[in-house]
Design a protein around this motif. Sequence first.
Motif, PDB file in Angstrom:
ATOM      1  N   SER A  15     -15.328   0.122   0.311  1.00  0.00           N
ATOM      2  CA  SER A  15     -14.396  -0.653  -0.500  1.00  0.00           C
ATOM      3  C   SER A  15     -13.388  -1.388   0.379  1.00  0.00           C
ATOM      4  O   SER A  15     -13.026  -2.540   0.114  1.00  0.00           O
ATOM      5  CB  SER A  15     -13.666   0.278  -1.473  1.00  0.00           C
ATOM      6  OG  SER A  15     -12.726  -0.424  -2.244  1.00  0.00           O
ATOM      7  N   TYR A  16     -12.975  -0.733   1.466  1.00  0.00           N
ATOM      8  CA  TYR A  16     -12.002  -1.335   2.389  1.00  0.00           C
ATOM      9  C   TYR A  16     -12.571  -2.572   3.090  1.00  0.00           C
ATOM     10  O   TYR A  16     -11.922  -3.618   3.146  1.00  0.00           O
ATOM     11  CB  TYR A  16     -11.575  -0.285   3.412  1.00  0.00           C
ATOM     12  CG  TYR A  16     -10.894  -0.845   4.635  1.00  0.00           C
ATOM     13  CD1 TYR A  16      -9.580  -1.303   4.588  1.00  0.00           C
ATOM     14  CD2 TYR A  16     -11.575  -0.930   5.854  1.00  0.00           C
ATOM     15  CE1 TYR A  16      -8.955  -1.820   5.714  1.00  0.00           C
ATOM     16  CE2 TYR A  16     -10.963  -1.445   6.978  1.00  0.00           C
ATOM     17  CZ  TYR A  16      -9.652  -1.890   6.907  1.00  0.00           C
ATOM     18  OH  TYR A  16      -9.050  -2.414   8.027  1.00  0.00           O
ATOM     19  N   ILE A  17     -13.791  -2.458   3.621  1.00  0.00           N
ATOM     20  CA  ILE A  17     -14.348  -3.575   4.391  1.00  0.00           C
ATOM     21  C   ILE A  17     -14.809  -4.718   3.485  1.00  0.00           C
ATOM     22  O   ILE A  17     -14.988  -5.848   3.946  1.00  0.00           O
ATOM     23  CB  ILE A  17     -15.521  -3.121   5.288  1.00  0.00           C
ATOM     24  CG1 ILE A  17     -16.672  -2.554   4.453  1.00  0.00           C
ATOM     25  CG2 ILE A  17     -15.040  -2.114   6.310  1.00  0.00           C
ATOM     26  CD1 ILE A  17     -17.887  -2.173   5.293  1.00  0.00           C
ATOM     27  N   THR A  18     -15.005  -4.430   2.203  1.00  0.00           N
ATOM     28  CA  THR A  18     -15.396  -5.494   1.273  1.00  0.00           C
ATOM     29  C   THR A  18     -14.194  -6.110   0.571  1.00  0.00           C
ATOM     30  O   THR A  18     -14.354  -6.979  -0.286  1.00  0.00           O
ATOM     31  CB  THR A  18     -16.373  -4.954   0.215  1.00  0.00           C
ATOM     32  OG1 THR A  18     -15.781  -3.837  -0.464  1.00  0.00           O
ATOM     33  CG2 THR A  18     -17.685  -4.528   0.861  1.00  0.00           C
ATOM     34  N   GLY A  19     -12.993  -5.639   0.929  1.00  0.00           N
ATOM     35  CA  GLY A  19     -11.781  -6.215   0.377  1.00  0.00           C
ATOM     36  C   GLY A  19     -11.371  -5.671  -0.969  1.00  0.00           C
ATOM     37  O   GLY A  19     -10.468  -6.217  -1.618  1.00  0.00           O
ATOM     38  N   GLY A  20     -11.990  -4.594  -1.410  1.00  0.00           N
ATOM     39  CA  GLY A  20     -11.640  -3.999  -2.692  1.00  0.00           C
ATOM     40  C   GLY A  20     -10.495  -3.008  -2.567  1.00  0.00           C
ATOM     41  O   GLY A  20      -9.997  -2.731  -1.479  1.00  0.00           O
ATOM     42  N   ASP A  21     -10.089  -2.468  -3.691  1.00  0.00           N
ATOM     43  CA  ASP A  21      -9.037  -1.456  -3.698  1.00  0.00           C
ATOM     44  C   ASP A  21      -9.581  -0.123  -3.214  1.00  0.00           C
ATOM     45  O   ASP A  21     -10.774   0.181  -3.384  1.00  0.00           O
ATOM     46  CB  ASP A  21      -8.461  -1.289  -5.115  1.00  0.00           C
ATOM     47  CG  ASP A  21      -7.749  -2.538  -5.596  1.00  0.00           C
ATOM     48  OD1 ASP A  21      -7.231  -3.282  -4.734  1.00  0.00           O
ATOM     49  OD2 ASP A  21      -7.732  -2.779  -6.824  1.00  0.00           O
ATOM     50  N   SER A  22      -8.702   0.661  -2.629  1.00  0.00           N
ATOM     51  CA  SER A  22      -9.100   1.973  -2.134  1.00  0.00           C
ATOM     52  C   SER A  22      -9.489   2.873  -3.299  1.00  0.00           C
ATOM     53  O   SER A  22      -8.726   3.048  -4.248  1.00  0.00           O
ATOM     54  CB  SER A  22      -7.953   2.613  -1.341  1.00  0.00           C
ATOM     55  OG  SER A  22      -8.268   3.942  -1.007  1.00  0.00           O
TER      56      SER A  22
ATOM     57  N   SER B 254       0.806  -1.217   0.000  1.00  0.00           N
ATOM     58  CA  SER B 254       0.000   0.000   0.000  1.00  0.00           C
ATOM     59  C   SER B 254       0.844   1.273   0.000  1.00  0.00           C
ATOM     60  O   SER B 254       0.302   2.378  -0.070  1.00  0.00           O
ATOM     61  CB  SER B 254      -0.928   0.017   1.228  1.00  0.00           C
ATOM     62  OG  SER B 254      -0.165   0.009   2.425  1.00  0.00           O
TER      63      SER B 254
ATOM     64  N   GLU C 139      -9.955  -9.803  14.168  1.00  0.00           N
ATOM     65  CA  GLU C 139     -10.703 -10.234  12.986  1.00  0.00           C
ATOM     66  C   GLU C 139     -11.651  -9.146  12.517  1.00  0.00           C
ATOM     67  O   GLU C 139     -11.850  -8.932  11.320  1.00  0.00           O
ATOM     68  CB  GLU C 139     -11.489 -11.517  13.310  1.00  0.00           C
ATOM     69  CG  GLU C 139     -12.228 -12.089  12.107  1.00  0.00           C
ATOM     70  CD  GLU C 139     -12.924 -13.394  12.432  1.00  0.00           C
ATOM     71  OE1 GLU C 139     -13.677 -13.888  11.572  1.00  0.00           O
ATOM     72  OE2 GLU C 139     -12.714 -13.930  13.549  1.00  0.00           O
TER      73      GLU C 139
END
Length: 362
Positions: free
Chosen positions: A286-293, A14, A197
């Motif tokens: 986007s962060y909590i769904t595992g996507g890119d910022s 990152s 977690e």
Amino acid sequence: MKHITCTSGFDTSSLREYTDWESVVTVIVMPIVLAFGLITNSCFIFMVYRVPDMRITINIYLVSLAVADVSFLVFTISDKLAKHVMSPLYGDAGHRDTSGCILIYFFIYVANLSSELHILVLAFERYYSVCVPLKAKFNQKKRAARLLTATWLISVLIAASFTPAYSDYKLYCLEDTKYSDLSDTYGVCRSVTSENEIDSANIYFNLAQPLIFLVSLILSSVLYVKVLRKLRRVSASLKNRGMAQTTQYRKSKVKQYFNRMLWFNWLVYFTLAAPFQLYAVCDFVSYITGGDSVADSSPLFTTCRLLLYLNSCVNPLVYAATNPKYRVAFIAACSPRKLHSNNNTGQMMAMTKTTISIAVID
């Protein structure tokens, strides 16, 4: 030489350098915005101090808002400048420690939350003044002192509740990485639950801010709609009764000046602040769904942040643009002559002219 202890094993995926746009905004544009905000808000505070007729209850709220805006600009922009000067890596907080992480963000969020709550308090004050006038005219300055004390206290408490989201300071080693030529270390102000977690502190921090913004927007909108409807009914009623030239009618016009000013101030505030809040929410989703910022190195995100800062500069300009009393008072404040209160100023402002009488003594 001071020995620096750092932790290895940092995920450098990152990390990045500042983009050209971010460097230009941080080094050139932000200092200009800071200077502009200091000038506009300081001039407003000076005007209220210098012109006795401007020491009215509504300006107690506006001076407090100016203090919050200046504080927000000073803490946020100085933090951005310090990061840029100390490291070529974007967001590097290596020059801090745990107390540095806690204090700088605490003061930033106290000022930011206070600005948002001031907008809501101003809407409530206008609603109380227009819709409950018989009660509102008593103990106005005491009520203002209580409301502002509560505003700052609530801001402090909420900002304190955000502390776990950035109070775990970590300094990571960058040796044997592609960034080792740029910096030996990289500092991060993490949440205390970042290794869990579920990062509950970070989730609360990122959800509470837009929620407070949204609640403030909705409540203040409802209050201003009620105020405008009430003023329209009162004005129409007085005209229908042939009282358009009476003192009561002129007082209602004065209230319309102030309410129009504060309504425009509300509109400008939420127009400039909403893009950043919306972008921040999208980035967090986007962060909590595992996507890119979605905000990472985005010129649009940097622009939205700049609009947020600019928002803390323009309030005095809105006052001057929408209320003739403030335009004349700004000019009078620059007069070398001593000013004193004119008891007839309120009555003269009731006329829909673009000048007011401010008495002076040589």
